[in-house]
Design an enzyme around this catalytic site. Structure first.
Site, PDB file in Angstrom:
ATOM      1  N   HIS A   1       0.802  -1.223   0.000  1.00 43.35           N
ATOM      2  CA  HIS A   1       0.000   0.000   0.000  1.00 43.35           C
ATOM      3  C   HIS A   1       0.833   1.271   0.000  1.00 43.35           C
ATOM      4  CE1 HIS A   1      -3.663   2.228   0.486  1.00 43.35           C
ATOM      5  NE2 HIS A   1      -3.341   2.702   1.685  1.00 43.35           N
TER       6      HIS A   1
HETATM    7  O1  LIG Z   1      -9.681   3.295   4.149  1.00 41.96           O
HETATM    8  C1  LIG Z   1      -9.242   3.883   3.147  1.00 41.96           C
HETATM    9  O2  LIG Z   1      -9.825   3.922   2.041  1.00 41.96           O
HETATM   10  C2  LIG Z   1      -7.943   4.595   3.274  1.00 41.96           C
HETATM   11  C3  LIG Z   1      -6.988   4.077   4.074  1.00 41.96           C
HETATM   12  C4  LIG Z   1      -5.783   4.870   4.293  1.00 41.96           C
HETATM   13  O3  LIG Z   1      -5.715   6.063   3.989  1.00 41.96           O
HETATM   14  C5  LIG Z   1      -4.658   4.243   4.947  1.00 41.96           C
HETATM   15  C6  LIG Z   1      -3.423   4.840   4.844  1.00 41.96           C
HETATM   16  C7  LIG Z   1      -2.430   4.665   5.884  1.00 41.96           C
HETATM   17  C8  LIG Z   1      -1.227   5.314   5.823  1.00 41.96           C
HETATM   18  O4  LIG Z   1      -0.839   6.044   4.796  1.00 41.96           O
HETATM   19  C9  LIG Z   1      -0.264   5.242   6.926  1.00 41.96           C
HETATM   20  O5  LIG Z   1       0.846   5.786   6.758  1.00 41.96           O
HETATM   21  O6  LIG Z   1      -0.598   4.637   7.977  1.00 41.96           O
END
Ligand SMILES: O=C(O)/C=C/C(=O)/C=C/C=C(\O)C(=O)O
Length: 289
Positions: A269
């Protein structure tokens, strides 16, 4: 005497600004790096302890060296920005905060690079302020909504939400190990920095849990409106993304009229971190052509 350009550091680029935009009247923290005729704004993801610097520290210098001004906004509810509970669309709240920041800095039109929630927020901003967006780079995000192929919430999002509820080093490591494809690159230093960020702002953790209770669907599905966005868009995904699945990237590609998709294999991710050099070259080429 040759001018030595010091690499930007988090501390040397750290700034605060008070914004008054829509329903928002709050202080934002941001990092302001480099200088140039064009500005790139980076928007981080929604994990506990996330920040612009934590998400993009491998991506700043190449853009600064290429002559861009680089701004990393910490969204309301993260890092050193003010706390907030979001009862509605988090994507649109962040987009409103971004407009307030750009107005405060007298920036008319910028390129946006969004990671995950940052991608959702970049699309929300482009829908609300089309004339203020140059190019879009969306990594692992851009629209919410359910995947037709992957059980929701994904395993990564379940770990993320669990970490907000029980912020511990063990739960952080469990989340981060799903976050990337090759967890051998995750260092104790990185874990400690994230843990310090997290535990340093318990209000942010508590408010995220309250926000989810108020509205479990923090990120709306923008698929029906993507056709409104004419900005050239580079979509970047990891083939092994276990937070926001690759098919979300395919939905963006199908809906955005002026988009291209790059998929990194052996990537989770955090494409901008896991494949930083190639990601940076891809973005520099995209922005300059
Ligand atoms: O639930 C969603 O659609 C988005 C999830 C996020 O934005 C997760 C991102 C997490 C990070 O970038 C991090 O550095 O923990």
């Amino acid at each position: 005497m040759t001018a030595t350009t010091q690499a930007p550091t988090e501390a040397s680029t750290s700034k605060f600004v008070r914004i008054h935009e829509g329903d928002l009247d709050l202080q934002l923290h941001y990092n302001d790096c480099g200088a140039g005729a064009e500005t790139v704004v980076m928007l981080h993801g929604s994990g506990p302890g996330a920040s612009g610097w934590a998400n993009f520290n491998r991506n700043i210098e190449p853009l600064v060296a290429a002559g861009y001004r680089v701004i990393l906004m910490d969204c309301p509810g993260w890092s050193k920005s003010d706390p907030i509970v979001c009862n509605g669309s988090r994507s649109d709240l962040n987009a409103t905060a971004l407009k307030g920041l750009l107005d405060a800095l007298d920036l008319d039109r910028v390129h946006l690079i969004g990671n995950s929630m940052g991608g959702h927020s970049a699309v929300a901003f482009a829908l609300a302020n089309p004339a203020r967006v140059g190019k879009l780079v969306l990594m692992g995000g851009g629209t919410g909504g359910a995947s037709p192929f992957t059980p929701m919430p994904t395993e990564g999002i379940k770990l993320l939400q669990g970490l907000y509820r029980e912020p511990s080093i063990d739960n952080l490591k469990k989340m981060m190990e799903v976050f990337v494809f090759d967890s051998s690159e995750l260092t104790e230093e990185l874990f400690q920095a994230r843990l310090d960020n997290m535990l340093g702002r318990r209000d942010h953790l508590d408010n995220f849990v309250k926000s989810l209770a108020a509205n479990p669907k923090q990120f709306p599905d923008f698929s029906p409106r993507l056709g409104e966005i004419s900005a050239p868009t580079l979509i970047v995904w990891g083939s092994n993304d276990r937070f926001v699945p690759l098919d979300s990237g395919l939905r963006l590609l199908a809906g955005l009229p002026n988009a291209e998709l790059h998929v990194f294999n052996r990537c989770g991710h955090w494409a901008q971190w896991e494949h930083a050099d190639k990601f940076n070259r891809l973005v520099l080429d995209f922005l300059s052509h």
